[in-house]
Write a protein that holds these residues in place. Structure first.
Motif, PDB file in Angstrom:
ATOM      1  N   VAL A  37       0.842  -1.205   0.000  1.00 31.21           N
ATOM      2  CA  VAL A  37       0.000   0.000   0.000  1.00 31.21           C
ATOM      3  C   VAL A  37       0.872   1.249   0.000  1.00 31.21           C
ATOM      4  CG1 VAL A  37      -1.658   1.345   1.356  1.00 31.21           C
ATOM      5  CG2 VAL A  37      -2.024  -1.109   1.012  1.00 31.21           C
ATOM      6  N   ASP A  38       1.889   1.289   0.848  1.00 29.99           N
ATOM      7  CA  ASP A  38       2.781   2.453   0.901  1.00 29.99           C
ATOM      8  C   ASP A  38       3.474   2.690  -0.440  1.00 29.99           C
ATOM      9  OD1 ASP A  38       2.047   2.803   3.531  1.00 29.99           O
ATOM     10  OD2 ASP A  38       3.962   2.112   4.373  1.00 29.99           O
ATOM     11  N   SER A  39       3.858   1.619  -1.130  1.00 33.27           N
ATOM     12  CA  SER A  39       4.558   1.770  -2.411  1.00 33.27           C
ATOM     13  C   SER A  39       3.648   2.353  -3.489  1.00 33.27           C
ATOM     14  CB  SER A  39       5.133   0.428  -2.878  1.00 33.27           C
ATOM     15  OG  SER A  39       4.099  -0.411  -3.373  1.00 33.27           O
ATOM     16  N   LEU A  40       2.332   2.207  -3.320  1.00 33.57           N
ATOM     17  CA  LEU A  40       1.376   2.737  -4.290  1.00 33.57           C
ATOM     18  C   LEU A  40       1.010   4.190  -3.998  1.00 33.57           C
ATOM     19  CD1 LEU A  40      -0.865  -0.431  -4.624  1.00 33.57           C
ATOM     20  CD2 LEU A  40       0.763   0.451  -6.309  1.00 33.57           C
ATOM     21  N   ASP A  41       1.466   4.714  -2.870  1.00 30.61           N
ATOM     22  CA  ASP A  41       1.319   6.121  -2.498  1.00 30.61           C
ATOM     23  C   ASP A  41      -0.119   6.649  -2.579  1.00 30.61           C
ATOM     24  OD1 ASP A  41       2.246   8.607  -1.621  1.00 30.61           O
ATOM     25  OD2 ASP A  41       2.531   9.325  -3.668  1.00 30.61           O
ATOM     26  N   PRO A  42      -1.076   5.960  -1.942  1.00 24.86           N
ATOM     27  CA  PRO A  42      -2.439   6.488  -1.955  1.00 24.86           C
ATOM     28  C   PRO A  42      -2.544   7.710  -1.045  1.00 24.86           C
ATOM     29  CG  PRO A  42      -2.334   4.590  -0.507  1.00 24.86           C
ATOM     30  CD  PRO A  42      -0.972   4.729  -1.161  1.00 24.86           C
ATOM     31  N   GLN A  43      -3.332   8.708  -1.465  1.00 22.56           N
ATOM     32  CA  GLN A  43      -3.449   9.945  -0.702  1.00 22.56           C
ATOM     33  C   GLN A  43      -4.856  10.193  -0.182  1.00 22.56           C
ATOM     34  OE1 GLN A  43      -0.741  11.976  -0.016  1.00 22.56           O
ATOM     35  NE2 GLN A  43       0.394  10.256  -0.875  1.00 22.56           N
ATOM     36  N   THR A  44      -5.839   9.455  -0.676  1.00 23.27           N
ATOM     37  CA  THR A  44      -7.222   9.656  -0.247  1.00 23.27           C
ATOM     38  C   THR A  44      -7.786   8.324   0.238  1.00 23.27           C
ATOM     39  OG1 THR A  44      -8.204   9.129  -2.407  1.00 23.27           O
ATOM     40  CG2 THR A  44      -7.496  11.425  -2.053  1.00 23.27           C
ATOM     41  N   PRO A  45      -8.908   8.363   0.961  1.00 27.97           N
ATOM     42  CA  PRO A  45      -9.504   7.094   1.416  1.00 27.97           C
ATOM     43  C   PRO A  45      -9.844   6.141   0.264  1.00 27.97           C
ATOM     44  CG  PRO A  45     -10.469   8.928   2.623  1.00 27.97           C
ATOM     45  CD  PRO A  45      -9.597   9.523   1.536  1.00 27.97           C
ATOM     46  N   VAL A  46     -10.364   6.662  -0.836  1.00 28.07           N
ATOM     47  CA  VAL A  46     -10.701   5.797  -1.971  1.00 28.07           C
ATOM     48  C   VAL A  46      -9.429   5.211  -2.587  1.00 28.07           C
ATOM     49  CG1 VAL A  46     -11.791   5.697  -4.253  1.00 28.07           C
ATOM     50  CG2 VAL A  46     -12.848   7.038  -2.431  1.00 28.07           C
ATOM     51  N   ARG A  64      -6.661   4.656  -1.014  1.00 27.02           N
ATOM     52  CA  ARG A  64      -6.178   3.639  -0.056  1.00 27.02           C
ATOM     53  C   ARG A  64      -6.962   2.343  -0.199  1.00 27.02           C
ATOM     54  NH1 ARG A  64      -5.106   8.207   2.853  1.00 27.02           N
ATOM     55  NH2 ARG A  64      -7.126   8.340   3.893  1.00 27.02           N
ATOM     56  N   GLN A  65      -8.269   2.442  -0.470  1.00 22.27           N
ATOM     57  CA  GLN A  65      -9.085   1.240  -0.635  1.00 22.27           C
ATOM     58  C   GLN A  65      -8.631   0.437  -1.851  1.00 22.27           C
ATOM     59  OE1 GLN A  65     -11.509   0.430   1.720  1.00 22.27           O
ATOM     60  NE2 GLN A  65     -11.304  -1.518   0.695  1.00 22.27           N
ATOM     61  N   PHE A  66      -8.385   1.115  -2.969  1.00 24.06           N
ATOM     62  CA  PHE A  66      -7.902   0.403  -4.158  1.00 24.06           C
ATOM     63  C   PHE A  66      -6.506  -0.167  -3.913  1.00 24.06           C
ATOM     64  CE2 PHE A  66     -11.147   2.873  -6.581  1.00 24.06           C
ATOM     65  CZ  PHE A  66     -11.801   1.784  -7.128  1.00 24.06           C
ATOM     66  N   ALA A  67      -5.654   0.580  -3.237  1.00 21.00           N
ATOM     67  CA  ALA A  67      -4.303   0.089  -2.931  1.00 21.00           C
ATOM     68  C   ALA A  67      -4.381  -1.141  -2.030  1.00 21.00           C
ATOM     69  CB  ALA A  67      -3.474   1.191  -2.278  1.00 21.00           C
ATOM     70  N   GLN A  68      -5.310  -1.136  -1.071  1.00 21.34           N
ATOM     71  CA  GLN A  68      -5.478  -2.280  -0.180  1.00 21.34           C
ATOM     72  C   GLN A  68      -5.971  -3.497  -0.965  1.00 21.34           C
ATOM     73  OE1 GLN A  68      -4.607  -2.387   3.224  1.00 21.34           O
ATOM     74  NE2 GLN A  68      -4.771  -4.548   2.686  1.00 21.34           N
ATOM     75  N   THR A  69      -6.851  -3.270  -1.938  1.00 21.34           N
ATOM     76  CA  THR A  69      -7.342  -4.369  -2.778  1.00 21.34           C
ATOM     77  C   THR A  69      -6.184  -4.985  -3.554  1.00 21.34           C
ATOM     78  OG1 THR A  69      -9.535  -3.379  -2.959  1.00 21.34           O
ATOM     79  CG2 THR A  69      -8.929  -4.972  -4.662  1.00 21.34           C
ATOM     80  N   VAL A  70      -5.304  -4.152  -4.074  1.00 28.69           N
ATOM     81  CA  VAL A  70      -4.117  -4.655  -4.786  1.00 28.69           C
ATOM     82  C   VAL A  70      -3.269  -5.504  -3.837  1.00 28.69           C
ATOM     83  CG1 VAL A  70      -1.935  -3.974  -5.888  1.00 28.69           C
ATOM     84  CG2 VAL A  70      -4.067  -2.794  -6.481  1.00 28.69           C
ATOM     85  N   ALA A  71      -3.026  -4.987  -2.637  1.00 29.26           N
ATOM     86  CA  ALA A  71      -2.208  -5.723  -1.662  1.00 29.26           C
ATOM     87  C   ALA A  71      -2.865  -7.052  -1.293  1.00 29.26           C
ATOM     88  CB  ALA A  71      -1.985  -4.872  -0.412  1.00 29.26           C
ATOM     89  N   GLN A 126      -7.826   1.577 -11.807  1.00 28.92           N
ATOM     90  CA  GLN A 126      -8.674   2.564 -11.154  1.00 28.92           C
ATOM     91  C   GLN A 126      -7.867   3.459 -10.212  1.00 28.92           C
ATOM     92  OE1 GLN A 126     -11.584  -0.286  -9.656  1.00 28.92           O
ATOM     93  NE2 GLN A 126     -13.126   0.602 -11.003  1.00 28.92           N
ATOM     94  N   LEU A 127      -6.932   2.865  -9.493  1.00 27.80           N
ATOM     95  CA  LEU A 127      -6.082   3.649  -8.592  1.00 27.80           C
ATOM     96  C   LEU A 127      -5.272   4.671  -9.380  1.00 27.80           C
ATOM     97  CD1 LEU A 127      -4.748   4.282  -5.862  1.00 27.80           C
ATOM     98  CD2 LEU A 127      -3.176   2.374  -6.310  1.00 27.80           C
ATOM     99  N   LYS A 128      -4.643   4.238 -10.462  1.00 26.20           N
ATOM    100  CA  LYS A 128      -3.830   5.159 -11.266  1.00 26.20           C
ATOM    101  C   LYS A 128      -4.690   6.260 -11.876  1.00 26.20           C
ATOM    102  CE  LYS A 128      -0.122   1.963 -12.174  1.00 26.20           C
ATOM    103  NZ  LYS A 128       0.803   1.380 -13.107  1.00 26.20           N
TER     104      LYS A 128
END
Length: 188
Positions: free
Chosen positions: A12-21, A23-30, A102-104
């Motif tokens: 998740v940290d490597s994907l650098d999410p900045q908003t709750p949404v 972070r949700q997509f980054a968590q799904t990837v993880a 979607q995250l990108k």
């Protein structure tokens, strides 16, 4: 669970999410990557178990050949389970690919929105400065502090000068000439 949390946090940290949404997509990837890794571990385990079951119960002159034959026999005896694992892995890859897309997309929209808003904030700040007035970004509904706007303006001005230096092949005389014979442009 601790391993999962450490793994998940790193992804998740490597994907650098900045908003709750984001972070949700980054968590799904993880989560999907964790599951894919687990599938591979299960597959390795199924092949490895063959050495302790009927699939590995034969004599062979070479340990390498024995290992390959045991894996082949374990696969043949459990081919449906291996196919199911493969299908599950493919679904996870598709889900992960879509979540990354979607995250990108969200991150690109956020960055573009930031750039546009910062462009406007810099323009308004420069206009106020030109008139000798203080500028309050909050009055224009910006969440940026005046110092943040000034830092970004300064960074853009330095970048603009660095581009002139690059176009001058980092030759100081050509750089000075270019700067003196070029109308000042707003930093990009």
């Amino acid at each position: 669970m601790a391993d999962y949390h450490a793994f998940s946090k790193e992804i998740v940290d490597s994907l650098d999410p900045q908003t709750p949404v984001e972070r949700q997509f980054a968590q799904t990837v993880a989560d999907n990557q964790w599951r894919i890794n687990r599938i591979r571990s299960i597959e390795d385990g199924m092949l490895g178990m063959g050495h302790f079951e009927a699939a590995g119960d034969f004599d062979c002159p070479s340990p390498e050949i024995h290992s390959a034959m045991t894996a082949a026999r374990a696969f043949r005896e459990n081919s449906k389970a291996f196919v199911n694992l493969s299908i599950y892995e493919q679904r996870l890859h598709r889900s992960m690919k879509e979540s990354l897309r979607q995250l990108k997309e969200l991150q690109a929209e956020r960055r573009e929105r930031y750039k546009t808003e910062m462009d406007d904030a810099i323009r308004l700040s420069k206009a106020a400065q030109m008139k000798g007035l203080p500028y309050d970004p909050a009055a224009d509904n910006f969440v940026y502090a005046s110092a943040e706007i000034a830092r970004e303006q300064h960074r853009r001005e330095r970048l603009h000068l660095a581009k002139i230096a690059e176009q001058s092949d980092y030759d100081l005389a050509r750089y000075d000439f270019s700067r003196s014979h070029r109308p000042e442009q707003e930093a990009a």
